[in-house]
Design a protein around this motif. Structure first.
Motif, PDB file in Angstrom:
ATOM      1  N   UNK A 137      -8.152  11.015  18.871  1.00 14.12           N
ATOM      2  CA  UNK A 137      -7.948  12.060  17.853  1.00 14.12           C
ATOM      3  C   UNK A 137      -6.855  11.695  16.829  1.00 14.12           C
ATOM      4  N   UNK A 138      -5.680  11.223  17.270  1.00 10.58           N
ATOM      5  CA  UNK A 138      -4.639  10.907  16.269  1.00 10.58           C
ATOM      6  C   UNK A 138      -4.949   9.655  15.450  1.00 10.58           C
ATOM      7  N   UNK A 139      -6.015   8.919  15.800  1.00 13.35           N
ATOM      8  CA  UNK A 139      -6.275   7.624  15.148  1.00 13.35           C
ATOM      9  C   UNK A 139      -7.567   7.623  14.344  1.00 13.35           C
ATOM     10  N   UNK A 140      -7.910   8.772  13.784  1.00 10.59           N
ATOM     11  CA  UNK A 140      -9.203   8.877  13.097  1.00 10.59           C
ATOM     12  C   UNK A 140      -9.265   8.062  11.803  1.00 10.59           C
ATOM     13  N   UNK A 141      -8.085   7.765  11.202  1.00  8.69           N
ATOM     14  CA  UNK A 141      -8.088   7.006   9.942  1.00  8.69           C
ATOM     15  C   UNK A 141      -7.239   5.754  10.086  1.00  8.69           C
ATOM     16  N   UNK A 142      -7.787   4.666   9.601  1.00 11.29           N
ATOM     17  CA  UNK A 142      -7.003   3.432   9.569  1.00 11.29           C
ATOM     18  C   UNK A 142      -6.451   3.282   8.159  1.00 11.29           C
ATOM     19  N   UNK A 143      -5.193   2.955   8.116  1.00 13.27           N
ATOM     20  CA  UNK A 143      -4.505   2.802   6.851  1.00 13.27           C
ATOM     21  C   UNK A 143      -4.256   1.314   6.604  1.00 13.27           C
ATOM     22  N   UNK A 144      -4.781   0.803   5.493  1.00 10.78           N
ATOM     23  CA  UNK A 144      -4.623  -0.631   5.199  1.00 10.78           C
ATOM     24  C   UNK A 144      -3.907  -0.798   3.862  1.00 10.78           C
ATOM     25  N   UNK A 145      -2.943  -1.669   3.825  1.00 12.82           N
ATOM     26  CA  UNK A 145      -2.314  -2.022   2.548  1.00 12.82           C
ATOM     27  C   UNK A 145      -2.296  -3.540   2.449  1.00 12.82           C
ATOM     28  N   UNK A 306       4.786  -1.823   0.085  1.00 11.79           N
ATOM     29  CA  UNK A 306       3.632  -1.695   0.992  1.00 11.79           C
ATOM     30  C   UNK A 306       3.887  -0.607   2.034  1.00 11.79           C
ATOM     31  N   UNK A 307       5.095  -0.582   2.567  1.00 11.51           N
ATOM     32  CA  UNK A 307       5.407   0.449   3.578  1.00 11.51           C
ATOM     33  C   UNK A 307       5.401   1.832   2.933  1.00 11.51           C
ATOM     34  N   UNK A 317      -7.846   8.113   0.022  1.00 12.95           N
ATOM     35  CA  UNK A 317      -7.459   7.213  -1.082  1.00 12.95           C
ATOM     36  C   UNK A 317      -7.884   5.789  -0.741  1.00 12.95           C
ATOM     37  N   UNK A 318      -8.372   5.036  -1.744  1.00 14.03           N
ATOM     38  CA  UNK A 318      -8.805   3.671  -1.441  1.00 14.03           C
ATOM     39  C   UNK A 318      -7.620   2.796  -1.025  1.00 14.03           C
ATOM     40  N   UNK A 319      -7.898   1.763  -0.229  1.00  9.27           N
ATOM     41  CA  UNK A 319      -6.815   0.871   0.211  1.00  9.27           C
ATOM     42  C   UNK A 319      -6.173   0.213  -1.004  1.00  9.27           C
ATOM     43  N   UNK A 320      -4.849   0.269  -1.082  1.00 14.82           N
ATOM     44  CA  UNK A 320      -4.213  -0.392  -2.225  1.00 14.82           C
ATOM     45  C   UNK A 320      -3.842  -1.845  -1.940  1.00 14.82           C
ATOM     46  N   UNK A 321      -3.713  -2.607  -3.025  1.00 14.33           N
ATOM     47  CA  UNK A 321      -3.103  -3.932  -2.924  1.00 14.33           C
ATOM     48  C   UNK A 321      -1.863  -3.842  -3.807  1.00 14.33           C
ATOM     49  N   UNK A 322      -0.775  -4.434  -3.337  1.00 16.44           N
ATOM     50  CA  UNK A 322       0.469  -4.355  -4.105  1.00 16.44           C
ATOM     51  C   UNK A 322       0.501  -5.525  -5.080  1.00 16.44           C
ATOM     52  N   UNK A 323       0.678  -5.224  -6.348  1.00 18.52           N
ATOM     53  CA  UNK A 323       0.616  -6.236  -7.402  1.00 18.52           C
ATOM     54  C   UNK A 323       1.926  -6.276  -8.181  1.00 18.52           C
ATOM     55  N   UNK A 324       2.034  -7.278  -9.055  1.00 14.99           N
ATOM     56  CA  UNK A 324       3.116  -7.270 -10.048  1.00 14.99           C
ATOM     57  C   UNK A 324       2.457  -7.435 -11.410  1.00 14.99           C
ATOM     58  N   UNK A 325       2.713  -6.481 -12.292  1.00 13.68           N
ATOM     59  CA  UNK A 325       2.129  -6.522 -13.625  1.00 13.68           C
ATOM     60  C   UNK A 325       3.248  -6.284 -14.629  1.00 13.68           C
TER      61      UNK A 325
END
Ligand code: F6P
Length: 363
Positions: A137-145, A306-307, A317-325
């Motif tokens: 139950x507490x793990x229904x969503x996986x969070x990826x960064x 990222x954290x 929300x879609x998984x983000x990627x951390x960028x530098x722009x």
């Protein structure tokens, strides 16, 4: 307490350890529990001691270490659904539902697939009797960064991947060394550099070191490139140059997609221009070794971000990627960045080099 794991995947890149350090410490500073997954996706599948809790002190001095101290591996088992079910079960075992991954586009694509599949992996764990409904139950969503660690600087949407400036620095240093001996003997050198299908390292190194000619996959030379290169090199010699440096990306090809190899270039310089020519393939010295200051800084700022992204994430929300722009650390949708990167490869495939160059330029 939320448990956040960090993992490195794909080819190692200078700055990966600085990422791990930043993620571990920011996780702890945020009141969460930090884990590291050893040996990339293989560690997720193997579980147990391969997924270790990390303390603040465990990552002391990691900013300056090359490679990845938590290891990386190509993992066949994770490609199979069975492997991913086991990986998900191992994560639940440790109470982890957030994963920060530093790797190339292939590793990040795998991560996003894992995330989209996650609910069905949970169902499978319940239906197979490995876990109870209550337990998952507490793990229904996986969070990826995602964080992009690669010397190739081949991901669209970010100005620099973690590791590319260290590699560029190493290449320039090596070319400077070669320059001295080339000058002494009035020789020509063909320097083959890494980058897979991306010409960034070759282009930047060539510009930085005053190369006579540069071959990159995105913008191959003219149809008569053999003549063109030889006449440019001859002209430079007539102007008084004592040495010739040609930088050749490992993925170089002509406009018809026929491979341009270092030995083809060497033969032309030797036989047509008449220069005493050598080839230097820089190989993995371009990838190992300590990160430069820029990569340490980039890895640290992106690891912290990222954290924060993990802690801000909502299930939809879609998984983000951390960028530098433009010198700002930003979050972008991971799949968009990967799709844009693939568009460049597709443009090269259909010989649309203007689109390939635009694709590399586009943020
Ligand atoms: O992606 C990083 C990279 O170093 C590329 O530049 C190169 O083509 C490739 O990895 C080499 O891979 P391996 O270390 O598996 O030979």
């Amino acid at each position: 307490k939320k448990r956040i794991a960090v993992m490195t995947s794909g080819g190692d890149a200078p700055g990966m350890n600085a990422v791990v350090r930043a993620v571990v410490r920011q996780t702890i500073a945020s009141g969460c529990v930090s884990y590291a997954v050893y040996e990339g996706y293989q560690g997720l599948v193997d579980g147990g001691d391969m997924i270790r809790e990390m303390a603040w002190e465990d990552v002391r001095g990691w900013t300056s270490e090359g490679g990845t101290l938590i290891g990386t591996a190509r993992c066949m088992a994770f490609m199979q659904r069975e492997g991913r079910v086991t990986a998900a079960n191992n994560m639940i075992e440790k109470g982890i539902d957030a994963l920060v991954i530093c790797g190339g586009d292939g590793s990040l694509t795998g991560a996003d697939k894992f995330r989209s599949e996650w609910p069905s992996l949970m169902d499978e764990l319940v239906s197979s009797g490995k876990r109870t409904e209550e337990a998952i139950k507490p793990f229904r969503h996986l969070n990826i960064v995602g964080l992009v660690g690669s010397i190739d600087n081949d991901l669209s949407s970010t100005d620099a991947t973690i590791g590319c400036y260290s590699s560029l620095q190493r290449i320039c240093q090596a070319i400077d060394f070669i320059d001295a001996t080339a000058f002494s003997h009035q020789r020509a050198f063909v320097i083959e550099v890494m980058g897979r299908h991306c010409g960034w390292l070759a282009l930047m190194a060539g510009v930085s070191c005053g190369a006579d000619f540069i071959f990159i996959p995105e913008n191959p030379p003219s149809k008569n490139w053999e003549e063109e290169m030889c006449s440019i090199v001859r002209k430079h010699r007539q102007m008084g140059k004592r040495r010739t440096i040609v930088v050749c990306a490992e993925g170089a090809h002509d406009r018809q997609l026929n491979k341009v190899t270092s030995s083809m270039v060497k033969d032309l310089l030797s036989n047509t221009v008449g220069l005493d020519t050598r080839i230097t393939t820089l190989g993995h010295v371009q990838r190992g070794g300590p990160p430069c200051s820029y990569d340490r800084m980039l890895a640290t700022l992106q690891g912290v971000e990222a954290v924060k992204a993990v802690l801000d994430a909502k299930p939809d929300t879609p998984s983000p990627v951390i960028c530098i722009v433009e010198n700002k650390i930003v979050r972008k949708p991971m799949l968009d960045a990967i799709a844009k990167t693939k568009e460049v490869a597709a443009a090269i495939e259909r010989k649309d080099y203007d689109a390939a160059m635009r694709g590399r330029d586009a943020e």
